[in-house]
Design an enzyme around this catalytic site. Structure first.
Site, PDB file in Angstrom:
ATOM      1  N   ASP A   1       0.852  -1.189   0.000  1.00  0.00           N
ATOM      2  CA  ASP A   1       0.000   0.000   0.000  1.00  0.00           C
ATOM      3  C   ASP A   1       0.879   1.226   0.000  1.00  0.00           C
ATOM      4  OD1 ASP A   1      -2.307   1.577   0.178  1.00  0.00           O
ATOM      5  OD2 ASP A   1      -2.050   1.761   2.336  1.00  0.00           O
TER       6      ASP A   1
ATOM      7  N   GLU B   1      -2.138  -1.232  -5.448  1.00  0.00           N
ATOM      8  CA  GLU B   1      -3.368  -0.539  -5.829  1.00  0.00           C
ATOM      9  C   GLU B   1      -3.209  -0.069  -7.269  1.00  0.00           C
ATOM     10  OE1 GLU B   1      -4.541   2.669  -3.097  1.00  0.00           O
ATOM     11  OE2 GLU B   1      -2.516   2.485  -2.352  1.00  0.00           O
TER      12      GLU B   1
ATOM     13  N   CYS C   1     -12.094  -3.555   7.317  1.00  0.00           N
ATOM     14  CA  CYS C   1     -11.370  -4.227   8.403  1.00  0.00           C
ATOM     15  C   CYS C   1     -10.830  -5.537   7.861  1.00  0.00           C
ATOM     16  CB  CYS C   1     -12.305  -4.484   9.578  1.00  0.00           C
ATOM     17  SG  CYS C   1     -11.587  -5.563  10.822  1.00  0.00           S
TER      18      CYS C   1
ATOM     19  N   ASP D   1      -2.094   1.738   7.282  1.00  0.00           N
ATOM     20  CA  ASP D   1      -1.484   1.391   5.995  1.00  0.00           C
ATOM     21  C   ASP D   1      -1.291  -0.121   5.871  1.00  0.00           C
ATOM     22  OD1 ASP D   1      -1.358   3.982   4.986  1.00  0.00           O
ATOM     23  OD2 ASP D   1       0.504   4.411   6.062  1.00  0.00           O
TER      24      ASP D   1
ATOM     25  N   CYS E   1     -12.601  -8.643  10.055  1.00  0.00           N
ATOM     26  CA  CYS E   1     -14.006  -9.041   9.908  1.00  0.00           C
ATOM     27  C   CYS E   1     -14.653  -8.554   8.619  1.00  0.00           C
ATOM     28  CB  CYS E   1     -14.816  -8.561  11.119  1.00  0.00           C
ATOM     29  SG  CYS E   1     -15.115  -6.778  11.110  1.00  0.00           S
TER      30      CYS E   1
ATOM     31  N   CYS F   1     -15.634  -4.883  15.156  1.00  0.00           N
ATOM     32  CA  CYS F   1     -15.027  -5.937  15.961  1.00  0.00           C
ATOM     33  C   CYS F   1     -13.901  -5.445  16.862  1.00  0.00           C
ATOM     34  CB  CYS F   1     -14.515  -7.072  15.069  1.00  0.00           C
ATOM     35  SG  CYS F   1     -12.987  -6.677  14.204  1.00  0.00           S
TER      36      CYS F   1
HETATM   37 ZN   LIG Z   1     -13.463  -5.622  12.211  1.00  0.00          ZN
END
Ligand SMILES: [Zn+2]
Length: 329
Positions: free
Chosen positions: A112, A196, A260, A289, A263, A282
């Site tokens: 990234d 990216e 995230c 980064d 999750c 979560c």
């Molecule tokens: Zn999460």
């Protein structure tokens, strides 16, 4: 040499009318100074000692240069002699190097680009491109002030200008060195490198917009763009693609910084600050980064599973010609 310059110009105009390139710009003194020699005869480049070589330049004769790296096998077909802004002369022989072989571990890395750090890896590493040291920055600032006071056309102005160019060249050299080492390291360590898909040139141009459609958040975007350019991101990706052809995957960067990695919950509020990611669903906490780099890696890994049965990775041949630089002694 003049004939070659005319041929190069004709090619540039053909490209322009073909719609693939922009219109050739006017040449400017001190910028991109140099010339190209093609159809080099065998024996026109020779080594005279361990760290010196000679090249026969038409109408000039033998010119010594520092043998800073291996001259490609199979003979030199063309070369370019240039003088950079810092007044250094270079001779560059065109060569297509072998791509770096994949390690074969099947490992995927996500990279990234950041503004605070130059690059974050999904392995947790934070990489930083070198810049000028504080003392050098202070010196540059003082020199720039001095330049503003110097009268146009004066000897003093020319001297100050040359000193500034030298200082800036030092920074550019350090960046270039970093890009080369980083790209080689990534190509050696990982089978697939996911980045990216950022159209940097589009971004740099889009900030200001046009008179009819002025850009939004111009100042912020300009700052971001400066960060990207200063960190040499575009150059890093370009070199990766040349060194590891077929092993670089460009990922749509959408939501990579807001998702995230634990999750998969997407929320802009999870981005606590520039540096910290704290999932609102979560509670997963990570460097922002690195969290994004992990998302990029996972997206690429998903693609790889979907594309199973395709051509083997790393089996492609690099067709992009690259030029190796040699310093003229
Ligand atoms: Zn999460």
């Amino acid at each position: 040499m003049q004939q070659q310059a005319l041929k190069d110009f004709a090619q540039a105009m053909t490209n322009f009318f073909g719609g693939t390139h922009r219109r050739p710009t006017w040449r400017k003194r001190g910028q991109g100074e140099g010339f190209r020699i093609v159809a080099v005869k065998a024996g026109d480049v020779r080594r005279v000692s361990r760290n010196a070589g000679e090249v026969k330049v038409p109408k000039v004769g033998w010119v010594r240069f520092r043998w800073s790296r291996a001259v490609p096998g199979g003979g030199v077909k063309s070369y370019r002699i240039t003088r950079d802004a810092a007044g250094r002369w270079h001779v560059a022989f065109a060569a297509i190097p072998q791509p770096i072989p994949a390690p074969g571990t099947g490992e995927v890395v996500g990279v990234d680009r950041g503004v605070a750090v130059s690059a974050a890896l999904s392995t947790g590493e934070l990489l930083n491109a070198p810049a000028l040291r504080d003392t050098e920055k202070t010196r540059l600032l003082r020199l720039e002030r001095k330049l503003a006071r110097a009268r146009r056309g004066s000897n003093r102005r020319a001297t100050v200008k040359a000193t500034i160019a030298k200082l800036k060249a030092r920074e550019a050299d350090r960046r270039k060195d970093w890009v080369e080492k980083t790209s080689t390291g990534l190509a050696r360590r990982f089978d697939v490198i996911a980045v990216e898909d950022l159209k940097i040139t589009g971004m740099t141009r889009s900030a200001r917009g046009t008179l009819a459609a002025p850009g939004r958040n111009v100042a912020q975007k300009a700052g971001l763009n400066r960060g990207i350019l200063a960190n040499g991101w575009g150059r890093l990706v370009a070199r990766l693609e040349q060194k590891a052809p077929g092993r670089v995957q460009k990922i749509n960067p959408r939501y990579t910084s807001q998702t995230c990695n634990a999750c998969r919950h997407i929320a802009g509020e999870s981005r606590e600050s520039q540096a910290l990611f704290l999932c609102v669903a979560c509670g997963h906490q990570a460097n922002a980064d690195i969290n994004a780099a992990c998302n990029i890696r996972d997206t690429a890994a998903g693609h790889a599973v979907a594309a199973r049965g395709g051509p083997p990775l790393g089996g492609l041949v690099n067709r992009e010609p690259q030029r190796d630089l040699l310093l003229v002694g």
